[in-house]
Scaffold this motif. Structure first.
Motif, PDB file in Angstrom:
ATOM      1  N   UNK A 156       4.837   6.047  -3.141  1.00  0.00           N
ATOM      2  CA  UNK A 156       6.162   5.834  -3.712  1.00  0.00           C
ATOM      3  C   UNK A 156       6.118   5.084  -5.041  1.00  0.00           C
ATOM      4  N   UNK A 157       4.957   5.080  -5.680  1.00  0.00           N
ATOM      5  CA  UNK A 157       4.881   4.636  -7.069  1.00  0.00           C
ATOM      6  C   UNK A 157       5.354   5.813  -7.925  1.00  0.00           C
ATOM      7  N   UNK A 158       6.186   5.517  -8.901  1.00  0.00           N
ATOM      8  CA  UNK A 158       6.813   6.573  -9.704  1.00  0.00           C
ATOM      9  C   UNK A 158       5.846   7.116 -10.749  1.00  0.00           C
ATOM     10  N   UNK A 159       5.825   8.439 -10.901  1.00  0.00           N
ATOM     11  CA  UNK A 159       5.047   9.040 -11.985  1.00  0.00           C
ATOM     12  C   UNK A 159       5.961   9.663 -13.036  1.00  0.00           C
ATOM     13  N   UNK A 160       7.278   9.587 -12.803  1.00  0.00           N
ATOM     14  CA  UNK A 160       8.234  10.108 -13.789  1.00  0.00           C
ATOM     15  C   UNK A 160       9.514   9.302 -13.651  1.00  0.00           C
TER      16      UNK A 160
ATOM     17  N   UNK B 146      -3.421   8.394 -12.203  1.00  0.00           N
ATOM     18  CA  UNK B 146      -2.529   7.457 -12.907  1.00  0.00           C
ATOM     19  C   UNK B 146      -1.987   6.384 -11.953  1.00  0.00           C
TER      20      UNK B 146
ATOM     21  N   UNK C  78       0.795  -1.228   0.000  1.00  0.00           N
ATOM     22  CA  UNK C  78       0.000   0.000   0.000  1.00  0.00           C
ATOM     23  C   UNK C  78       0.824   1.273   0.000  1.00  0.00           C
ATOM     24  N   UNK C  79       2.121   1.166  -0.278  1.00  0.00           N
ATOM     25  CA  UNK C  79       2.974   2.372  -0.316  1.00  0.00           C
ATOM     26  C   UNK C  79       2.779   3.113  -1.641  1.00  0.00           C
ATOM     27  N   UNK C  80       1.542   3.557  -1.893  1.00  0.00           N
ATOM     28  CA  UNK C  80       1.203   4.161  -3.178  1.00  0.00           C
ATOM     29  C   UNK C  80       1.891   5.505  -3.390  1.00  0.00           C
TER      30      UNK C  80
ATOM     31  N   UNK D 266      13.477   5.371  -4.157  1.00  0.00           N
ATOM     32  CA  UNK D 266      12.923   5.393  -5.507  1.00  0.00           C
ATOM     33  C   UNK D 266      13.192   6.715  -6.212  1.00  0.00           C
ATOM     34  N   UNK D 267      12.463   6.949  -7.269  1.00  0.00           N
ATOM     35  CA  UNK D 267      12.707   8.103  -8.136  1.00  0.00           C
ATOM     36  C   UNK D 267      11.381   8.528  -8.763  1.00  0.00           C
TER      37      UNK D 267
ATOM     38  N   UNK E 216      -2.602   2.203 -11.857  1.00  0.00           N
ATOM     39  CA  UNK E 216      -1.604   1.123 -11.758  1.00  0.00           C
ATOM     40  C   UNK E 216      -1.935   0.205 -10.584  1.00  0.00           C
ATOM     41  N   UNK E 217      -2.281   0.807  -9.450  1.00  0.00           N
ATOM     42  CA  UNK E 217      -2.583   0.001  -8.257  1.00  0.00           C
ATOM     43  C   UNK E 217      -3.837  -0.842  -8.471  1.00  0.00           C
TER      44      UNK E 217
END
Lengths: 400, 400
Positions: free
Chosen positions: B256-260, B311, B252-254, B270-271, B315-316
C-alpha cells in the motif's frame, strides 16, 4: 560465608552470601540502568520498568538511597493543578556527567547534563559551511572549556561523550566509508584523547531523533519517526528507546526517498530525491522569503513542499507504522502552511490502519536537539561495569 | 540450607544454596531459551548467544544433557565436503511440540514441529476465496487430526499454537478493528478451547517474513524486509529476530505504498497503491499467461511490475536499511524477468549507502512459510515459567 539475615525492613538481607549478593547486585543494576536511561521516575513507574515486585524494589531503592547512589525529589511537572506532587527517585546528580556535541554543518553545539537527566550547561557557536573537521573539533573543545569555567563544572566524573556529525555513520559508529570513516576516526580519537572516556558517534539528525524520543515530542512512546526539514532533509527512527542504525548506517534517510521516478540525479546516487524538492536551499532559490507566511509565493511553495513530504512520510509509515511522526527543522516552524497539505497528502497515501494509529507533530526541542541526543546515547549505553546490566551475571566470570 | 560443594567437573555445585541455585537456574533458562529460539547450535555459537563463559556453559550444558532437557547430535548440514561434522546441542525433541496454522485466502496449511526445530508433519487443503472463518478453522482442525493420526503424533506436550490470518493484526495479536477483531477473537477462542495452550495470532504474510528470517533466505541476519508478490501484495519486517508489529499492526504494508500520487483509490484508503499495479490478480487481467516467461506480453508486464516493486523497495529500504530483502510469492518465481528491472529501479532510487549494504534475494521457503512462521512465533515466545527468561529472577517473587 555470611549468614543470610532477614527482617521486615530488609527482606533479602543486606549482609548476604556471595550468590545472594550477586542477585541483589543484579537488581540494583537493573534499577540504576533504568533510571540512567529514562531519568527520574516514580516508584510505580520504576516497578513497571524494572519488572521487580514492589517489596523487592522498595528494599533495593532504600539501599541505593542510603548509599547516595539515588536521591528522592518532588516531580515539579507532576503538580498540574490536580493531585499531590509525585515523589520521584533519580540517580544522584553528583554521580556523573554526560557531554553532548553536535558538529553541525553551520553550527557547533555543546550541552552538558548529569546522570539525573538535568541539563547543566549549553552553548553554541556558528561556523562556516566548509570549516575543516579539525577546526570544528577545536571550536567544540573551546566551547567545553568556556562552559565548564563559566558554570564551575568539573569533568572528573564524565561518563562519556556523544557526538553528532553530518553524513551516514554505520552501526554503533564503528565505521563509515572513505572520508566518512576518516572523519569518524578523527572525532573519536581526538575526544577520547582529550577526555579519556568512551566516545559515541552517530549522524546528528539521528541524534536529534533520539533526543525527541527521550525528552521531546516522542517522549514516552515506543516507536517514533523523525524528519528534519532544513537546508538538508534527513531523519531517524527510534524503536523501544533505541536508534535504528540500519545495515549500512542509513536507516531513516527519508530525504532520499524518491518523489519523481524520472527526477534529477542526486549526489546520493538516487533520483528525484525528496531533498531536491523541499530542502530550504532549494526553496530559497525559488523565494528568498519562503519562511515568511505573509508571502503569497512562499505559501504556494510550502503547500507543494508539504504535499511531497506527506507522500514520503506515507511511504515510510506504511513501512514501519510508528506511533508518532516528529517533524523538526526551520520548515516545521511555518506551522499549518506546511502541515495542512502535509496531513492531506499523508492521509491520501497511507493504509487506513496506519493513519489511524499515527500522530504527526512538531518537534519540541530547540537547536540543541542533536547535542542532547549525544547525551542520550551516553546515558542509554551500558556504563562500564564488571556485571552485565539487565542480564543475569555469569557465575564463572563474576564469582570465580 | 545446603552447603555449596565445588568440584572440577561441576564448578558451581549441583546441590547448592537457594540463591546459588537461582542463579544457576537463570543460566539454564538462558541456554534453553536460546536453543528454543534459534534451534540446534554448536557449543561455540551457544556461548556467543548466551554470553556465558565456556566453563560455565560446559557445566550448564552437561547438567541439562543429564536431565535429558538437551540432546547432542551431529549437524547434518555442516558436513559440506570440508572439515569434520560439527557437534551441536538442541532441546530434546521430546520436550514439546509447536503447531503452526495458516488460514490463507485460498489455502489452509498446518505444520507441526518439535522444540528442537524439527518439522514432523505438514499438510494443506485448498478452500474457496469466500469460505467463512468458522469453516476455515474446522478445515484446519480436521487437518490437525488427520496429520496427528497419520504420523502417530500426540499433542499432549503441545507448547503453543501460532496462527496466520489475512489482514492487519495489532501488536501481539491482542486486538484489531471491527471484523478483524472479531476474527482474531474467534480464532483465538476456538483454538484455545480445543488445545488448552497459548494461541498467538498474526498476519500470515508477516509470519512468512518471520519464517524466512528464522529458517529461510534471511537466516542469520539481524534485519530482514520481506515482500510477498501474489494475488495480494504484503510484507513484513524482522529486526533482531522479532517481527515489527507497528503501532496499528500495519508495519510492512508495502503493498500500500503509492507508486502514483494521482492513481486510483484503493480499498485500504490510499491511492495509487503498489498492489493495484503488480498483484497477480491485476496482472492476470492483462495477460492470463503472465507467469509464463515465453510469452512476450508477460515479459513486458513483468518488466514494468519489477520496476514498480523496485521503486517501493527503495523507499522502504531508505527508511529501514535492512541487511536483506526477501521476495516471495508466485511472481518471484519468474526469476530474472522480474528481478532484473527490479534491481535496476531499486539501485536508481536508493541512497548509495543503502544499496551497498543490502542484498535482494528470492524467498527460500515454500507455501508452508506462514505456518512455519506460526511455529516460530510459539518458539520465540517465552514458555510459561515461574522465572522470567533472559532476565534475572525477582528475588521476592521466585524466592519468598
Amino acid at each position: 560465608m555470611n549468614r543470610v539475615r532477614r527482617s521486615e525492613s530488609d527482606p533479602v538481607g543486606s549482609e548476604s552470601s556471595g550468590p545472594l549478593r550477586l542477585l541483589r547486585e543484579t537488581h540494583e543494576e537493573r534499577v540504576l540502568s533504568v533510571l540512567r536511561t529514562r531519568g527520574p521516575l516514580s516508584r510505580a513507574q520504576l516497578a513497571e520498568q524494572t519488572n521487580l515486585s514492589r517489596a523487592t524494589l522498595s528494599s533495593i531503592v532504600q539501599t541505593l538511597l542510603n548509599k547516595l547512589a539515588l536521591v528522592e525529589a518532588r516531580e515539579v511537572g507532576a503538580v498540574r493543578g490536580r493531585g499531590r506532587p509525585v515523589s520521584v527517585v533519580s540517580l544522584n546528580p553528583a554521580g556523573g556527567l554526560a557531554l553532548g556535541i553536535d558538529l553541525g554543518q553551520r553550527r557547533i553545539q555543546v550541552t552538558i547534563s548529569n546522570v539525573a537527566h538535568e541539563f547543566v550547561a549549553s552553548g553554541a557557536v556558528a561556523c562556516a559551511d566548509r570549516t575543516p573537521w579539525t577546526r570544528r573539533l577545536q571550536l567544540a573543545l573551546d566551547l567545553v572549556d568556556d562552559l565548564t569555567t563559566r558554570h564551575d563544572i568539573s569533568l572528573i566524573a564524565l561518563a562519556g561523550v556523544g557526538v553528532g556529525i553530518v553524513g551516514p555513520v554505520s552501526t554503533e559508529g564503528s565505521s563509515g566509508v572513505g572520508r566518512s570513516a576518516d572523519r569518524i576516526a578523527l572525532v573519536r580519537d581526538t575526544l577520547r584523547a582529550r577526555f579519556g572516556v568512551p566516545v559515541h558517534v552517530d549522524n546528528n539528525t539521528r541524534l536529534a531523533a533520539l533526543a525527541e524520543a527521550v525528552w521531546g515530542a516522542g517522549a514516552g512512546v515506543d516507536s517514533a519517526l523523525y524528519l528534519r526539514l532544513s537546508y538538508g532533509v534527513g531523519g531517524g527512527i527510534v524503536l523501544g528507546g533505541r536508534l535504528l542504525a540500519g545495515a549500512g548506517g542509513a536507516a531513516g534517510e527519508l530525504g532520499h526517498i524518491s518523489v519523481d521516478r524520472d527526477g534529477p540525479a542526486c549526489s546520493c546516487g538516487g533520483r528525484g530525491c525528496l531533498e531536491r524538492y523541499v530542502s530550504l536551499t532549494t526553496l530559497q532559490e525559488q523565494s528568498e522569503n519562503v519562511l515568511d507566511a505573509r508571502d503569497d509565493k512562499a505559501r504556494d511553495l510550502l503547500a507543494v513542499a508539504g504535499a511531497r513530504v506527506g507522500e514520503v512520510l506515507a511511504a515510510a509509515c506504511n513501512t514501519v507504522n510508528p506511533e508518532v511522526v516528529v517533524i523538526g527543522g526551520e520548515l516545521a516552524e511555518t506551522g499549518d502552511h506546511l502541515f495542512k497539505p502535509l496531513q492531506t497528502a499523508f492521509r491520501r497515501h497511507t493504509h487506513s490502519q496506519v493513519h489511524r494509529s499515527v500522530r504527526i507533530t512538531r518537534a519540541a526541542l530547540g537547536p540543541d536537539a542533536a547535542a542532547r541526543g549525544g547525551i542520550a546515547l551516553v546515558l542509554t549505553s551500558s556504563p562500564a561495569s564488571p556485571n552485565a546490566v539487565l542480564n543475569a551475571p555469569d557465575l564463572e566470570a563474576s564469582h570465580p
